[in-house]
Design an enzyme around this catalytic site. Structure first.
Site, PDB file in Angstrom:
ATOM      1  N   HIS A 158      55.397  36.025 -65.116  1.00 41.57           N
ATOM      2  CA  HIS A 158      56.149  35.932 -63.861  1.00 41.57           C
ATOM      3  C   HIS A 158      57.464  36.697 -63.905  1.00 41.57           C
ATOM      4  O   HIS A 158      58.314  36.550 -63.021  1.00 41.57           O
ATOM      5  CB  HIS A 158      56.411  34.462 -63.527  1.00 41.57           C
ATOM      6  CG  HIS A 158      56.367  34.162 -62.066  1.00 41.57           C
ATOM      7  ND1 HIS A 158      57.418  33.599 -61.382  1.00 41.57           N
ATOM      8  CD2 HIS A 158      55.387  34.379 -61.145  1.00 41.57           C
ATOM      9  CE1 HIS A 158      57.099  33.463 -60.110  1.00 41.57           C
ATOM     10  NE2 HIS A 158      55.876  33.922 -59.929  1.00 41.57           N
ATOM     11  N   LYS A 160      60.296  39.607 -63.578  1.00 39.98           N
ATOM     12  CA  LYS A 160      60.629  40.705 -62.663  1.00 39.98           C
ATOM     13  C   LYS A 160      61.874  41.369 -63.226  1.00 39.98           C
ATOM     14  O   LYS A 160      62.999  41.004 -62.870  1.00 39.98           O
ATOM     15  CB  LYS A 160      60.919  40.219 -61.245  1.00 39.98           C
ATOM     16  CG  LYS A 160      59.759  39.552 -60.535  1.00 39.98           C
ATOM     17  CD  LYS A 160      59.892  38.063 -60.552  1.00 39.98           C
ATOM     18  CE  LYS A 160      58.767  37.411 -59.762  1.00 39.98           C
ATOM     19  NZ  LYS A 160      58.787  35.940 -59.917  1.00 39.98           N
ATOM     20  N   ASP A 165      67.192  52.872 -70.094  1.00 41.83           N
ATOM     21  CA  ASP A 165      67.941  53.545 -71.164  1.00 41.83           C
ATOM     22  C   ASP A 165      68.600  52.591 -72.154  1.00 41.83           C
ATOM     23  O   ASP A 165      69.567  52.954 -72.831  1.00 41.83           O
ATOM     24  CB  ASP A 165      69.007  54.473 -70.563  1.00 41.83           C
ATOM     25  CG  ASP A 165      68.416  55.707 -69.912  1.00 41.83           C
ATOM     26  OD1 ASP A 165      67.253  56.036 -70.225  1.00 41.83           O
ATOM     27  OD2 ASP A 165      69.104  56.353 -69.099  1.00 41.83           O
TER      28      ASP A 165
END
Length: 210
Positions: A158, A160, A165
């Protein structure tokens, strides 16, 4: 008191960190910068030994250092969160690591493909149960050559988040979907801090290895 000509001095400095206090310089939404700082209170004890006496002084020194910067705060429906993600991916020079539950955003997929084609390391993990939903970018990214995997968690992956970099983290409730951008109430935060980025990169590698 008269000091002896043959006085010898020994200076011993002991530094003890007593703790820290976190402070915030709060800005408005969008492209404002919120700087998080730590203030360390340091106890400095100085002992000077003379031939005829010993002097001890105690002083407190405060040192403030910048820990991280919140570059963007975005709330979907009222703001364009996808453009923030695209902008950061387009700025990537070395690597972009993505772990996201739902991925149906054409413009974010376009940005990842552009990054891959200019030589940036791009790796993506998405929730296995979302790979074949309508509008999924899974097949498109894979066919474009981007390294993309389905997660191995038998329950939900789940996450996100994006790590750019090894310096910036994009995170929040925001999925890479039209629903998150236009219909749901979602949030997105961009943090510039290498230590935080390293923790997210470590979690990405764990999920990637599954």
């Amino acid at each position: 008191m008269k000091r002896s000509a043959g006085v010898s001095a020994v200076l011993i400095v002991a530094v003890l960190a007593l703790g820290f206090v976190s402070g915030f310089v709060v800005g408005a939404y969008g492209r404002s910068t919120v700087t998080v700082t730590e203030t360390f209170r340091t106890l400095v004890t100085t002992t000077v030994v003379h031939a005829d006496r010993t002097l001890t002084t105690v002083s407190t020194v405060s040192v403030t250092q910048t820990v991280s910067q919140v570059r963007n705060v975005c709330f979907s429906r009222t703001m364009n969160c996808a453009s923030i993600i695209v902008s950061l991916i387009d700025s990537a020079r070395r690597s972009v690591l993505v772990a996201v539950y739902s991925f149906t955003s054409d413009q974010i997929a376009d940005a990842l493909i552009r990054a891959y084609r200019r030589g940036v390391e791009v790796r993506v993990v998405i929730e296995a149960g979302q790979a074949n939903v309508r509008g999924s970018e899974y097949t498109r990214l894979k066919e474009a050559g981007v390294s993309i995997r389905l997660d191995g968690n038998s329950d939900l992956m789940h996450h996100k988040f994006v790590v750019v970099d090894g310096e910036a983290v994009i995170t929040g409730s925001y999925n890479f979907s039209a629903a998150a951008e236009d219909r749901n109430d979602e949030n997105l935060l961009v943090i510039f801090d290498r230590r935080i980025a390293a923790l997210y990169a470590q979690e990405f590698e764990r999920v990637w290895a599954q």
